[in-house]
Design a protein around this motif. Structure first.
Motif, PDB file in Angstrom:
ATOM      1  N   THR A  11      40.302  39.957  22.924  1.00  0.00           N
ATOM      2  CA  THR A  11      39.551  41.133  23.653  1.00  0.00           C
ATOM      3  C   THR A  11      40.657  42.057  23.741  1.00  0.00           C
ATOM      4  OG1 THR A  11      40.189  40.048  25.802  1.00  0.00           O
ATOM      5  CG2 THR A  11      37.748  39.721  24.794  1.00  0.00           C
ATOM      6  N   SER A  12      41.981  41.937  23.832  1.00  0.00           N
ATOM      7  CA  SER A  12      42.886  43.150  23.892  1.00  0.00           C
ATOM      8  C   SER A  12      43.182  43.621  22.484  1.00  0.00           C
ATOM      9  CB  SER A  12      43.978  42.312  24.313  1.00  0.00           C
ATOM     10  OG  SER A  12      43.902  41.713  25.534  1.00  0.00           O
ATOM     11  N   VAL A  13      42.743  43.084  21.567  1.00  0.00           N
ATOM     12  CA  VAL A  13      42.924  43.675  20.098  1.00  0.00           C
ATOM     13  C   VAL A  13      41.154  43.987  19.398  1.00  0.00           C
ATOM     14  CG1 VAL A  13      45.274  43.128  19.771  1.00  0.00           C
ATOM     15  CG2 VAL A  13      43.203  41.745  18.890  1.00  0.00           C
ATOM     16  N   GLY A  14      40.158  43.829  20.364  1.00  0.00           N
ATOM     17  CA  GLY A  14      38.903  43.649  19.710  1.00  0.00           C
ATOM     18  C   GLY A  14      38.376  44.923  19.036  1.00  0.00           C
ATOM     19  N   ALA A  44      38.704  40.144  18.683  1.00  0.00           N
ATOM     20  CA  ALA A  44      37.533  39.190  19.311  1.00  0.00           C
ATOM     21  C   ALA A  44      36.415  38.801  18.409  1.00  0.00           C
ATOM     22  CB  ALA A  44      37.041  39.891  20.593  1.00  0.00           C
ATOM     23  N   GLY A  45      36.107  37.492  18.437  1.00  0.00           N
ATOM     24  CA  GLY A  45      34.755  37.030  17.601  1.00  0.00           C
ATOM     25  C   GLY A  45      35.217  36.768  16.277  1.00  0.00           C
ATOM     26  N   GLU A  46      36.385  37.172  15.615  1.00  0.00           N
ATOM     27  CA  GLU A  46      36.578  37.224  14.229  1.00  0.00           C
ATOM     28  C   GLU A  46      37.123  35.591  13.841  1.00  0.00           C
ATOM     29  OE1 GLU A  46      36.170  39.198  12.354  1.00  0.00           O
ATOM     30  OE2 GLU A  46      37.259  38.844  10.529  1.00  0.00           O
ATOM     31  N   THR A  47      37.678  34.754  14.742  1.00  0.00           N
ATOM     32  CA  THR A  47      37.894  33.518  14.548  1.00  0.00           C
ATOM     33  C   THR A  47      36.560  32.514  14.413  1.00  0.00           C
ATOM     34  OG1 THR A  47      40.039  33.660  15.565  1.00  0.00           O
ATOM     35  CG2 THR A  47      38.926  31.465  14.963  1.00  0.00           C
ATOM     36  N   ASP A  48      35.630  32.954  15.227  1.00  0.00           N
ATOM     37  CA  ASP A  48      34.477  32.274  15.087  1.00  0.00           C
ATOM     38  C   ASP A  48      33.492  32.849  13.764  1.00  0.00           C
ATOM     39  OD1 ASP A  48      34.581  30.720  17.452  1.00  0.00           O
ATOM     40  OD2 ASP A  48      33.971  32.407  18.744  1.00  0.00           O
ATOM     41  N   ARG A  49      33.482  34.031  13.600  1.00  0.00           N
ATOM     42  CA  ARG A  49      33.113  34.315  12.381  1.00  0.00           C
ATOM     43  C   ARG A  49      33.581  33.626  11.126  1.00  0.00           C
ATOM     44  NH1 ARG A  49      33.020  38.067   8.231  1.00  0.00           N
ATOM     45  NH2 ARG A  49      35.406  38.656   8.338  1.00  0.00           N
ATOM     46  N   ILE A  50      34.706  33.770  10.909  1.00  0.00           N
ATOM     47  CA  ILE A  50      35.294  32.942   9.980  1.00  0.00           C
ATOM     48  C   ILE A  50      34.935  31.683   9.949  1.00  0.00           C
ATOM     49  CG2 ILE A  50      37.453  32.626   8.458  1.00  0.00           C
ATOM     50  CD1 ILE A  50      38.687  35.074   9.860  1.00  0.00           C
ATOM     51  N   LEU A  51      35.124  30.878  11.017  1.00  0.00           N
ATOM     52  CA  LEU A  51      34.628  29.438  11.064  1.00  0.00           C
ATOM     53  C   LEU A  51      33.470  29.426  10.589  1.00  0.00           C
ATOM     54  CD1 LEU A  51      36.066  27.927  14.419  1.00  0.00           C
ATOM     55  CD2 LEU A  51      36.329  27.087  11.939  1.00  0.00           C
ATOM     56  N   ALA A  69      41.535  30.714   5.461  1.00  0.00           N
ATOM     57  CA  ALA A  69      40.538  31.685   5.977  1.00  0.00           C
ATOM     58  C   ALA A  69      40.828  32.280   6.873  1.00  0.00           C
ATOM     59  CB  ALA A  69      39.179  31.129   5.835  1.00  0.00           C
ATOM     60  N   LEU A  70      41.132  31.140   8.191  1.00  0.00           N
ATOM     61  CA  LEU A  70      41.224  31.663   9.500  1.00  0.00           C
ATOM     62  C   LEU A  70      42.759  32.622   9.685  1.00  0.00           C
ATOM     63  CD1 LEU A  70      40.494  28.260  11.439  1.00  0.00           C
ATOM     64  CD2 LEU A  70      39.261  30.508  11.513  1.00  0.00           C
ATOM     65  N   ALA A  71      43.659  32.300   9.139  1.00  0.00           N
ATOM     66  CA  ALA A  71      44.799  32.899   8.997  1.00  0.00           C
ATOM     67  C   ALA A  71      44.834  34.414   8.823  1.00  0.00           C
ATOM     68  CB  ALA A  71      45.800  32.233   8.263  1.00  0.00           C
ATOM     69  N   ALA A  72      43.653  34.551   8.080  1.00  0.00           N
ATOM     70  CA  ALA A  72      43.543  36.052   7.745  1.00  0.00           C
ATOM     71  C   ALA A  72      43.068  36.954   9.032  1.00  0.00           C
ATOM     72  CB  ALA A  72      42.449  36.230   6.510  1.00  0.00           C
ATOM     73  N   GLY A  73      42.348  36.104   9.935  1.00  0.00           N
ATOM     74  CA  GLY A  73      41.998  37.045  11.260  1.00  0.00           C
ATOM     75  C   GLY A  73      43.356  37.538  11.873  1.00  0.00           C
ATOM     76  N   GLU A  74      44.259  36.722  12.124  1.00  0.00           N
ATOM     77  CA  GLU A  74      45.546  37.335  12.931  1.00  0.00           C
ATOM     78  C   GLU A  74      46.385  38.170  11.924  1.00  0.00           C
ATOM     79  OE1 GLU A  74      44.374  34.692  13.716  1.00  0.00           O
ATOM     80  OE2 GLU A  74      44.291  34.423  15.902  1.00  0.00           O
ATOM     81  N   GLN A  75      46.059  38.045  10.450  1.00  0.00           N
ATOM     82  CA  GLN A  75      46.891  38.711   9.614  1.00  0.00           C
ATOM     83  C   GLN A  75      46.398  40.226   9.696  1.00  0.00           C
ATOM     84  OE1 GLN A  75      47.141  37.758   5.541  1.00  0.00           O
ATOM     85  NE2 GLN A  75      47.441  39.638   4.495  1.00  0.00           N
TER      86      GLN A  75
END
Ligand code: ASP
Ligand code: MG
Length: 405
Positions: A11-14, A44-51, A69-75
């Motif tokens: 949420t802090s980088v949402g 926020a929401g990105e990890t769930d979206r990729i999953l 795929a998931l690691a791209a969210g934090e990238q």
């Protein structure tokens, strides 16, 4: 100069605005003279979206491709945070797990951090650059990408803080750790400080503010943590320090009340006391990664037999029951659902032998019956009916003086 690892959750980088605001908090700390390193979660929401996307192909958490795929969210968020810091005039640079590297072991989707090489970051810090590490990820010895399990960016931050000899500031959407969930008890208060052990129990018993494994790590390595809000202006969040027990001046018996809904109880009745039934049961469940809690074993009426009862999360009940029925033929297995767990946690419980009795009394006075009670050094948990959770939380919060905090 104090070194600080600042972690910003989803949420802090949402959004672009939230990233700018969080970057401002980093810039402010840097201006106060703190040496800053940043760790970010996916937006926020990105990890769930990729999953969800991986799920369209039948791949879940635990599949190596899902991890990629998931690691791209934090990238994405690490680069955006570096850009936001640059916009504020700081020198900043993103780092992905493989660039340090962060070495992991364990399976895809639930890897552990085995080691972290921070020599590149040491150089970068000396040059006055703020490194922004993508959280939640690392690589295997072979270079394959791995993620650390849901909420794993807290662990990345704690591990980085340990490696850099820094304090670990966890920025989230609440201003610290509260005596209980303010949505249930509006009189809940912010704790100035709490010990690693207390935080660990609160997290394990259902408080969602910090990932359990990150607190375990911080405790083992003596990393001081601080929980802060990224939604307030710089300097406005008072936060909660999570520190060694000896560093806490204020003495309370109970520091917090936690709860977890949707629990189930499994009972194994009349098993021979000579068999290694308990050991086998819990080994089977552990191998299937089913978390077991609140174990009680008692003599049954028939001499030479025992009853074993324990709780599991409701979502694991069917799996647990099927497993035990298959592997323990002849044992009478029954279950009950619609339960919840309410726990009081406090370092002061160590010195008090009477608290279990007083907890029974408090709940009894409110007409709440206890199915199973379990105690550890600094925690007492009671299994109660789901419907009674809110009443139980409020009653215990008042009974142990937490409305004064
Ligand atoms: N993005 C990951 C998750 O949602 C890791 C984290 O945010 O801590 O679980
Ligand atoms: Mg989190």
């Amino acid at each position: 100069m104090t070194r600080v690892v600042a972690k910003f959750g989803g949420t802090s980088v949402g959004s672009v605005e939230r990233i700018r605001h969080s970057a401002g908090l980093v810039a402010d700390a840097a201006a106060r003279g703190e040496t800053m390193a940043v760790v970010v979660s996916a937006m926020a929401g990105e990890t769930d979206r990729i999953l969800g996307l991986a799920g369209e192909f039948g791949a879940g958490l635990g599949d190596a491709e899902t991890d990629v795929a998931l690691a791209a969210g934090e990238q994405v968020s690490s680069a955006l945070m570096a850009l936001a810091l640059r916009e504020l005039g700081l020198n900043a640079r993103s780092f992905l797990g493989w660039q340090l590297p962060v070495i992991t072991d364990g399976p895809p989707g639930a890897a552990r951090i085995a080691g972290m090489d921070v020599s590149v970051l040491e150089t970068v810090l000396e040059q006055g650059i703020v490194p922004v590490l993508a959280g939640f990820q690392g690589i295997t010895g072979e270079g394959d990408v791995r993620t650390l399990g849901r909420g794993g960016t807290d662990l990345s931050a704690a591990a980085l803080a340990a490696a850099l000899g820094a304090r670990c500031d966890i920025y989230t959407d609440v201003d610290g750790v509260y005596t209980t969930d303010p949505r249930i008890e509006p009189g809940a208060g912010r704790l100035e400080a709490i010990s690693h052990d207390e935080m660990l129990e609160l997290a394990a018993q259902g408080a969602k503010v910090l990932q359990t494994r990150s607190v375990e790590f911080a405790k083992a390595r003596g990393v001081p943590m601080r929980v802060l809000s990224s939604f307030l202006a710089a300097g406005e969040s008072r936060g909660t320090d999570v520190v060694k027990e000896t560093g806490i001046a204020e003495r309370r018996i109970v520091s917090g009340v936690a709860y977890a809904r949707d629990q189930a109880r499994i009972a194994l009745l009349g098993a021979s006391s000579r068999s290694d039934l308990a050991a086998r049961t819990f080994a089977l469940l552990a191998d299937a990664e089913i978390g077991v809690d609140m174990i009680v074993q008692a003599q049954a009426r028939t001499p030479g037999t025992v009853n074993i009862e324990f709780s599991v999360a409701h979502r694991d009940l069917d799996r647990a029951q099927a497993l035990l029925e298959g592997e323990l033929p002849g044992v009478d297995i029954s279950s009950e659902t619609g339960l919840a767990k309410v726990s009081i946690v406090g370092a002061g419980l160590r010195q008090r032998a009477d608290v279990a009795r007083s907890l029974f009394a408090v709940l009894g006075d409110h007409g709440i019956s206890v199915r199973v009670l379990a105690t550890s050094e600094i925690k007492i948990s009671a299994l109660i009916e789901n419907d009674a959770v809110e009443r139980a939380v409020r009653a215990l919060h008042a009974a142990y003086g937490l409305d004064q905090v």
